[in-house]
Design a protein around this motif. Structure first.
Motif, PDB file in Angstrom:
ATOM      1  N   GLY A 439      34.205  42.523  36.387  1.00  0.00           N
ATOM      2  CA  GLY A 439      34.106  42.820  34.968  1.00  0.00           C
ATOM      3  C   GLY A 439      35.289  43.640  34.473  1.00  0.00           C
ATOM      4  N   ILE A 440      35.640  44.653  35.265  1.00  0.00           N
ATOM      5  CA  ILE A 440      36.785  45.497  34.884  1.00  0.00           C
ATOM      6  C   ILE A 440      38.061  44.674  34.815  1.00  0.00           C
ATOM      7  N   GLU A 441      38.238  43.839  35.831  1.00  0.00           N
ATOM      8  CA  GLU A 441      39.438  42.999  35.844  1.00  0.00           C
ATOM      9  C   GLU A 441      39.457  42.055  34.656  1.00  0.00           C
ATOM     10  N   ASP A 442      38.287  41.555  34.314  1.00  0.00           N
ATOM     11  CA  ASP A 442      38.183  40.636  33.191  1.00  0.00           C
ATOM     12  C   ASP A 442      38.586  41.339  31.892  1.00  0.00           C
ATOM     13  N   ILE A 443      38.029  42.546  31.713  1.00  0.00           N
ATOM     14  CA  ILE A 443      38.300  43.296  30.474  1.00  0.00           C
ATOM     15  C   ILE A 443      39.764  43.683  30.379  1.00  0.00           C
ATOM     16  N   SER A 444      40.313  44.148  31.512  1.00  0.00           N
ATOM     17  CA  SER A 444      41.695  44.624  31.485  1.00  0.00           C
ATOM     18  C   SER A 444      42.693  43.471  31.510  1.00  0.00           C
ATOM     19  N   GLY A 445      42.179  42.231  31.624  1.00  0.00           N
ATOM     20  CA  GLY A 445      43.073  41.073  31.619  1.00  0.00           C
ATOM     21  C   GLY A 445      43.876  40.919  32.889  1.00  0.00           C
ATOM     22  N   HIS A 446      43.442  41.584  33.965  1.00  0.00           N
ATOM     23  CA  HIS A 446      44.141  41.500  35.241  1.00  0.00           C
ATOM     24  C   HIS A 446      43.487  40.425  36.101  1.00  0.00           C
ATOM     25  N   TRP A 447      44.279  39.439  36.485  1.00  0.00           N
ATOM     26  CA  TRP A 447      43.689  38.374  37.298  1.00  0.00           C
ATOM     27  C   TRP A 447      43.737  38.731  38.772  1.00  0.00           C
ATOM     28  N   GLY A 448      42.922  39.649  39.189  1.00  0.00           N
ATOM     29  CA  GLY A 448      42.919  40.105  40.578  1.00  0.00           C
ATOM     30  C   GLY A 448      41.974  39.268  41.428  1.00  0.00           C
ATOM     31  N   GLN A 449      41.759  39.731  42.656  1.00  0.00           N
ATOM     32  CA  GLN A 449      40.941  38.937  43.567  1.00  0.00           C
ATOM     33  C   GLN A 449      39.486  38.859  43.127  1.00  0.00           C
ATOM     34  N   TYR A 450      38.996  39.941  42.478  1.00  0.00           N
ATOM     35  CA  TYR A 450      37.588  39.922  42.078  1.00  0.00           C
ATOM     36  C   TYR A 450      37.363  38.933  40.948  1.00  0.00           C
ATOM     37  N   TYR A 451      38.347  38.864  40.053  1.00  0.00           N
ATOM     38  CA  TYR A 451      38.275  37.922  38.951  1.00  0.00           C
ATOM     39  C   TYR A 451      38.177  36.506  39.497  1.00  0.00           C
ATOM     40  N   TRP A 452      39.061  36.182  40.453  1.00  0.00           N
ATOM     41  CA  TRP A 452      39.075  34.832  40.995  1.00  0.00           C
ATOM     42  C   TRP A 452      37.835  34.542  41.809  1.00  0.00           C
TER      43      TRP A 452
END
Lengths: 585, 585
Positions: A439-452
């Protein structure tokens, strides 16, 4: 007597038998395998056998055929490695692993190649005829860490999961680099002139070989999962598909000059979760057991053959070249690990300690892959020198490093693998944090491993599961599995304390499994439970658990040629007893 | 693209894959396999594939290599047959089976051979060049009933155990006769003159081939059992030994020109009970599962290859010879069964009914063994005629007889196999009667089967078990196993009725398992139980059961490369729960 007729299968069976008996032999003396790694013992057996064959026939014993190694002995080991690969630590460290595997291996290849070329320039060593290209070719085959050797040693020393996956993952994924560089330098050796186009083509080829392997593997893995959807009526051939499809993925990748190791790993990791859900419990036991058995036999044979092939007249001895090879292998690996880890640590919170770095560098064992590759070299006048150097490097790493790594791990007090399985509390928290981070990655627009990971999970449950699973609406999460295990454990504890007769009807487990950790579990009674949890929530939990856990007993015909005779599965029954007990409350 | 490199394993894998997918395909349509036996469907698939290959290449598709058949495809099927052979009905009917297998097969060989020779004398048929010896040679290969074909059909029709074992046992044991007669006639064909000494040597050879096979098999079987005594620490390679030793027994027997089929059956039957006791439950599941899987794949491949090999230009068509072969095969088998059964019935109380005789005669299917043997014939000008006749006989028996036998069994109302396992009451009575009959035979001085069985059992428990079993003082009798099963069943019933919480502590099962049959079980309370049985006896029974059932949970290291990861076996746990419940009373 008609020996000719049965020779091939008879000799293969005898070799496997010898290998298995040697294995039993070591384990009869418990002290031996705890000091010396099994791989060393097996090479030793091979050396003795090679000596006997050499002594009797007065000619070199047969060397391990590279084709047999790559087509028959290597795939079972890699399949086993891929199927039992702990996927979470692997994907968490995939960046670091790829860095070590790709950049690290290239670093080692060129480091070893160029510095050996430097040694060859020293006139006193009489090595001036070894060209730079030949040295680089040699570097490309000697640089790669060997998964078989690493597996054999690291599985006995029980280092922590991250360290294990870093070394082991590297040893598996560097295959793509090795394949590309080895073939590149070999074709360069045969070319009259090398254009810069060829070099760029080589770089491009690396991506093709690696990603192509992944693609081939995933394709076969998904097909395997899809096939097991339809095996409900012939449980007996279910395990076959796991083996057939993974082997086909390996062979197909090899056929197209892609990385077979990468393909089979992608296949095994891709299909595992779907296959596991589709096939019966007994089939899965067979798959797991047979995989372990097969890889165990393969790796025994590889080490014995390695020993046998060492004996003979294939070697050209040149002290400086061989000694410097060993030294450069050690130095360049150590430097590579230091430099790469420096960069890795800059981008990670959870850094790799200097102890871990030492073990990563020290665990860079070489093995049968180098050995097979050096025999596949085109004939040229210094081939025997390369064979000798490769043999020495392998023996040095397996014997010296393999035998000392365990004491070193003890001495340095390297963090060990935790012995117990994670508790429910931990599991819930890990999962919760994953969602949070996604969720944090999604909000911050960072395409990290959790997002993927989150996206992949969504894609999986939305499309893949529907296509690949037979009963896709009943996924068995790890929490449900843990619940079953705890349920069973609790029943045993009650029985041991003799309380089962007196207090069997409180569902303390349900809450204890969910709310408390395994170790400091407090028994909460019916009353307290209802106070703690909202009744709706409780009912919901119970409903989920019941639906996930309950299975209707199948009443098949008494005898069928496609099934094993008799009795429905005892595990199923045992489960049901425990589940129904809760239902009846 | 580098196809050459991977060709051999790739094509083998693809063939197996095709075979497995074909099998899945049939089972998706439930109606098809219930009408047409799978063997017919597979041959049909083979015919289509052969047709396609023939159409595309315009040359005969490759025929099944006899070496591949005998060395790789046949052993798994025979091993499976031997390992799962129900030993009690087999040994009870061993006399009858041997009579059918030996005398019956010889009868058929000479009957078919001589009458075909008679046909050859008719000038209108243009067959005068086929000599008597060639006809006998052909008779020797066409006479033998095929275990693979019999198994494929009989396992689907569920006839009673005795009938099944008579046909199936015959098909396995006639291998010795076939081997001897086939080789005898083949060498006679190549000899200029035949002396009467040769004929007697042939008769003597029969005993050597049969008994030699048994001896080789038992030797390997006992060695296998002995080896599994020492595999406690490396459970993962346990299943391997079962396969390695049985395959070695087959190959060794073949090497010495003995009967490989007889050897592998003796090996499997000999080792089964010891291996089962020595290896872990999971290993045993793997052994059973893999055996079934392997034999299933083998037999699928055999039938598909049979179909493929039928297409092509290997045939010489001669209507009279081929038709008369089919007719004689049917007539001589029917006559043989009638005559032999007449003698058998005179010496037995439990006679073979005329319905059973019809099914025995009608179930004499021919299969891939004949097919492989006819291709192994030395080249002579009428070989293609023999190939055509063999193909027609196989297709006729598999398609016509195989497809009509199920309706016939229904129509004649042949006694079926009983669906349920024997109850404890029955088991105890059977055992009791065995001892009684052994005693009677001992007193009357008659060395019958019970006398020998008793002696063998004594020898087994006195010597063999001590040598071959790891924990020889804890034999797991079938009664104890049944007790476990009943215990589990009862617990489920209680749970289903929701009574587990209320009345979990009476040991009603102990008595119900022992005293009552499974169907009309009456719940006897603690009180009643103590009244019924002498307290000493009761304690003794409980002690025996407890010792046999209880197993200490092993707590191994968390990870070991020789074991599967994680969790102790759930079955063990479930057992323990139930056992400990009794202990805690």
């Amino acid at each position: 007597l008609d020996y000719q007729h049965v020779q091939v299968p008879f000799e293969i069976t005898l070799w496997i038998m010898l290998a298995s008996l040697a294995k039993i032999g070591f384990h009869l003396y418990n002290k031996l395998p705890s000091v010396v790694p099994e791989s060393c013992l097996l090479i030793f057996v091979g050396l003795i056998m090679g000596g006997i064959i050499y002594g009797l026939n007065d000619k070199s014993p047969p060397v391990m055929d590279s084709d047999i190694f790559f087509l028959y002995l290597l795939p079972p080991i890699v399949l086993d490695a891929g199927y039992f690969m702990p996927s979470r630590p692997f994907f968490e460290n995939i960046g670091t692993i790829l860095l070590y595997a790709v950049v690290g291996t290239i670093w080692n290849v060129f480091g070893i190649g160029f510095s050996l070329y430097g040694i060859c320039q020293v006139k006193a060593f009489h090595l001036q005829d070894v060209s730079l290209l030949h040295n680089l070719l040699f570097g490309s085959l000697i640089a790669a860490v060997d998964p078989v050797a690493v597996l054999a040693v690291f599985e006995e020393i029980h280092v922590n999961e991250k360290l294990h996956i870093l070394v082991f993952g590297e040893s598996l994924l560097n295959d793509a680099v090795t394949v590309v560089l080895y073939k590149l330098f070999r074709s360069f050796c045969e070319m009259p002139t090398i254009k810069s186009v060829d070099v760029f083509a080589g770089v491009g080829k690396f991506f093709v070989v690696g990603l192509g392997g992944v693609l081939v593997g995933l394709t076969f893995g998904m097909t395997a999962a899809f096939t097991t959807r339809f095996t409900k009526d012939i449980r007996v051939i279910e395990p076959l598909f796991v083996f057939l499809y993974s082997y086909l993925s390996y062979l197909t990748a090899e056929m197209f000059h892609l990385s077979g190791i990468v393909a089979i790993i992608a296949c095994a990791m891709g299909m595992k979760r779907y296959v596991e859900a589709n096939i019966s419990l007994k089939s899965h036991t067979t798959v797991k057991y047979f995989m372990k058995m097969w890889s165990s036999v393969s790796d025994t044979l590889i080490f014995i053959f390695l020993g046998v092939s060492t004996i003979g007249e294939n070697h050209e001895w040149n002290w400086p070249y061989i000694c410097f090879t060993v030294i450069f292998c050690l130095i360049w690996r150590a430097l590579g690990v230091l430099v790469l880890t420096f960069f890795v640590n800059r981008f990670h919170v959870n850094t790799i300690t200097s102890k871990d770095q030492f073990i990563i560098a020290y665990g860079g064992l070489r093995g049968a892959i180098c050995f097979s590759l050096v025999f596949l070299l085109p004939d040229f006048h210094r081939k025997k020198l390369f064979i000798a150097a490769t043999t020495v490097v392998i023996l040095f790493t397996v014997f010296v490093q393999g035998m000392t790594i365990r004491p070193l791990v003890d001495l340095l007090a390297v963090k060990r693998k935790r012995e117990s399985a994670p508790t429910v509390g931990e599991q819930i928290h890990i999962r919760f944090l994953d969602h949070l981070l996604a969720g944090i990655e999604d909000i911050s627009g960072h395409w990290g491993q959790y997002y993927w990971k989150d996206k992949l999970e969504y894609f999986n449950s939305k499309y893949l599961q529907k296509i690949l699973l037979r009963e896709y609406d009943q996924p068995k999460s790890s929490i449900v599995l843990l619940y079953e295990k705890l349920e069973r454990k609790h029943a045993i504890e009650l029985a041991e304390a003799g309380q089962l007769g007196h207090a069997p009807s409180h569902p303390s487990l349900l809450c204890s499994g969910f709310l408390c950790s395994n170790n400091d579990r407090t028994v909460i009674t019916d009353k307290k439970l209802e106070d703690t949890l909202n009744p709706d929530v409780l009912e919901n939990i119970q409903e989920i658990l019941a639906r996930n856990l309950y299975r209707i007993r199948r009443t098949g015909p008494a005898y069928n040629r496609h099934t094993l005779p008799g009795e429905t599965e005892p595990v199923e029954h045992a489960k049901e007893i425990l589940i129904l007990r809760h239902k009846s409350l």
